[in-house]
Design an enzyme around this catalytic site. Sequence first.
Site, mmCIF file in Angstrom:
data_model
loop_
_atom_site.group_PDB
_atom_site.id
_atom_site.type_symbol
_atom_site.label_atom_id
_atom_site.label_comp_id
_atom_site.label_asym_id
_atom_site.label_seq_id
_atom_site.Cartn_x
_atom_site.Cartn_y
_atom_site.Cartn_z
ATOM 1 C CG PHE A 116 -2.364 0.072 0.882
ATOM 2 C CD1 PHE A 116 -3.062 -1.053 0.504
ATOM 3 C CD2 PHE A 116 -3.033 1.291 0.919
ATOM 4 C CE1 PHE A 116 -4.395 -0.975 0.174
ATOM 5 C CE2 PHE A 116 -4.373 1.374 0.593
ATOM 6 C CZ PHE A 116 -5.066 0.244 0.219
ATOM 7 C CD GLN A 240 -5.440 10.527 2.309
ATOM 8 O OE1 GLN A 240 -6.180 9.585 2.563
ATOM 9 N NE2 GLN A 240 -4.173 10.529 2.658
ATOM 10 C CG HIS A 242 -8.036 7.834 -2.527
ATOM 11 N ND1 HIS A 242 -7.760 7.264 -3.745
ATOM 12 C CD2 HIS A 242 -7.802 6.877 -1.604
ATOM 13 C CE1 HIS A 242 -7.388 6.013 -3.554
ATOM 14 N NE2 HIS A 242 -7.403 5.747 -2.265
ATOM 15 C CG LEU A 252 -11.901 4.604 -2.392
ATOM 16 C CD1 LEU A 252 -10.826 5.672 -2.459
ATOM 17 C CD2 LEU A 252 -12.085 4.142 -0.954
ATOM 18 C CD GLU A 255 -2.635 4.148 -1.352
ATOM 19 O OE1 GLU A 255 -3.238 5.225 -1.227
ATOM 20 O OE2 GLU A 255 -1.769 3.759 -0.564
ATOM 21 N NE ARG A 286 -4.725 6.607 0.178
ATOM 22 C CZ ARG A 286 -5.644 6.035 0.950
ATOM 23 N NH1 ARG A 286 -6.349 6.753 1.794
ATOM 24 N NH2 ARG A 286 -5.865 4.737 0.849
ATOM 25 C CG HIS A 353 -10.380 9.269 0.779
ATOM 26 N ND1 HIS A 353 -11.471 8.477 0.506
ATOM 27 C CD2 HIS A 353 -9.482 8.463 1.403
ATOM 28 C CE1 HIS A 353 -11.236 7.251 0.948
ATOM 29 N NE2 HIS A 353 -10.041 7.221 1.506
ATOM 30 N NE ARG A 394 -6.933 8.132 6.410
ATOM 31 C CZ ARG A 394 -7.103 7.216 5.455
ATOM 32 N NH1 ARG A 394 -6.344 6.145 5.415
ATOM 33 N NH2 ARG A 394 -8.026 7.378 4.524
ATOM 34 C CB SER A 399 -8.526 5.594 8.041
ATOM 35 O OG SER A 399 -8.868 4.793 6.955
#
Lengths: 584, 255
Positions: A116, A240, A242, A252, A255, A286, A353, A394, A399
């Site tokens: 990730f 953020q 995304h 979404l 990722e 991100r 996001h 983040r 999260s």
Amino acid sequence: MQIHKYDTVIVGAGGAGMRAAIESTKRSRTAVLTKLYPTRSHTGAAQGGMAAALANVEEDNWEWHTFDTIKGGDYLVDQDAAEILAKEAIDAVLDLEKMGLPFGRTPEGRIDQRRFGGHTRSHGEAPVRRACYSGDRTGHMILQTLYQNCVKEGVEFFNEFYVLDQLITEVDGVKKSAGVVAYELATGEIHVFQAKSVIYASGGTGKFFKVTSNAHTLTGDGQAACYRRGLPLEDMEFFQFHPTGIWRMGILLTEGARGEGGILRNKDGERFMEKYAPVMKDLASRDVVSRSIYTEIREGRGCGPAGDHVYLDLTHLPPEQLDAKLPDITEFARTYLGIEPYTDPIPIQPTAHYAMGGIPTNVEGEVLADNTTVVPGLYAAGEVACVSVHGANRLGTNSLLDINVFGKRSGIAAAEYATKSDFVELPENPGQLVAEQVERLRNSTGTERVADLRTELQECMDANVMVFRTEQTIKTAVAKIAELRERYLNVSIQDKGKRFNTDLLEAIELGNLLDLAEVMAVSALARKESRGGHYREDYPNRDDVNFMRHTMAYREVAADGAESIRLDYKPVVTTRYQPMERKY
Amino acid sequence: MATPTLDKTDKAEAGFADSPFIMATFRIRRFNPEVSDEAQWQDFQIEIDPKERVLDALHKIKWELDGTLTFRRSCAHGICGSDAMRINGKNRLACKTLIKDINPDKPITVEAIKGLTVLKDLVVDMDPFFQAYHDVMPFLITKGNEPTRERLQSPEDRERFDDTTKCILCAACTSSCPVFWNDGQYFGPAAIVNAHRFIFDSRDEAGEQRLEILNDRDGVWRCRTTFNCTDACPRGIEVTKAIQEVKRALITRRF
């Protein structure tokens, strides 16, 4: 008006709220107030994974995870909190597995892990497989598993109860939480919940943007309730974006798609992330990827007739891998775009996001009234809170981790506080503020429409305080928000009834969005540097001398009733990692 | 290797580029006991891009024409399960149904899902639905000491119950079931799906108890295999097959 008494009241039933409820129900008489049925919460939309250095598939440890989290947050992370997050991640994942979560498995039957963005081995050397996942439905599985365990533990829910006010009573000069006021959607009745402990776990506030991955219901109700009662909001300028939202819709696309080998390409087919992040490429953090995408678009290398998006290319991945690892997002592409991801690249653009900022708390989840003073009996966890483990940006999969680690911590802390404390006396007429707000909207004959103001707000935010910001664009936003707040006083609604009046609730939610948008813009204007998700074209560099500190925004009301925002700052907790230049 | 994929004209782009708005009629079943005891159909005409969702159309009506129109929604992309409704006579999620896919040349009917009490417009009482879910003990039950690390499970064992883990509890299946319409005591497909999710999970040790619950007169034997539930499921779960597997497990006691 009904009055209820509970030891612990939890506001919100997403991941953080339900994780807290599982702990607090075992220890204290708990009520969970939620504006949605629990399984409707937006935790369920999270896809790619939950980070934990289990080292099931390759060498890893929580210290590397801590470092990545701090670097990912561009050194605005409180390092003591990040260390707790990374250390407790391992048990948080194992807890969920024991509760029944159906993780993806390795051939040996262990929990499988994938790559990730921003998660590395040896402090940035190469990507590491740290994200525990269940296909691209990790959030769904977490939400379902936590709900299942709430059923098992007999957690008491008040479904479709909207918490609209935080009650605070001053006792011997100390501000203490006394409870909350909620509006029951089914009946229109106002309920006061007196509680020794209150935990906010009501989620984010992304609906002030137009292109967003957030649900319609993410309107920052918890942040707004606390803020209006004089409590600060921390780091609200950090939002953020995304990188991979479905073009125009913002839905979404995980990722994890890039973790599985997906590649971002511009109109020339170029893998442009190689230019911006030579080591991590498409798996840079991100904020970096989102800025890179918009740089490509601005420099004329965007795709489509308007050149306003880029492609997420999965066509080189075997269909079996897409079916097994990314079933939902490939279906989204088919359903909403009519595209077959086996053979065609998916048009994407950055999508609003996640709020890094929120209600400031310490690592026990206790809410802060200023830089150091705790509000006894008041807690927050999850996206609504700012611990701060995410700093200025983040990392993906942190999260789902945050809600589990700090949901659990706040659930335990709140229940323990409740068992050794007495009820705080309710203020006089505790339901008054909410009753007045509801009556004013119901009786208003104003000429403004909620939907119009909300659309104007969203368009203003997208245009002015998204991935790239300047003093001028932020000032434009501040002025527009002020205008909208003025016009908001003149909104009216069509539904005057009591039963399921969603027309009324949308109006109230808009009021929350307007307040929080203003805090965000004002905080962003004052931060004259670029850090993580906050990028100022007029101040493109990070400025650790003046700005390695958290923003604390307070609502001030003058004697004549005029409202303003006062900004203060709070030092960042630094333990072992000194700020370095951030490269991927 | 990459460029060829980009030479193709992007289907989505082609669509959006010449997106002609159309006029569509939504015929919505309205009910508000604060106003009248009778439900009635009401037509709304709106101009809309047919590639938008039915949920977008409902929002357009609510936001521009009639603020009293009431429905539940949240995520708007088929994950939260809030907006199951009966669209042109079939249960679907409003956020996962594109207008172009349901023939907008004729009036599009939208009404609440059946078998649960309508509270206002498209909002139904979900409590009986969740009660049935609670009754199947929808949580992992294990015996003995907890292992220190994770319980092991092979990828094959994990795959065995993958389909039924997808359930979002939207009630599209249960409220499409003719048996449930006639008898609200029937557990209904969603509860059985969620029992299946645990019965076939190799880590779970309460399969026998769950099977006995579903062996009840209101349990799996009421299913008449009409496949409405499978057709209705917005997550593509093979609901009827899952019910059949539970029936077979009840006979063979092998699961």
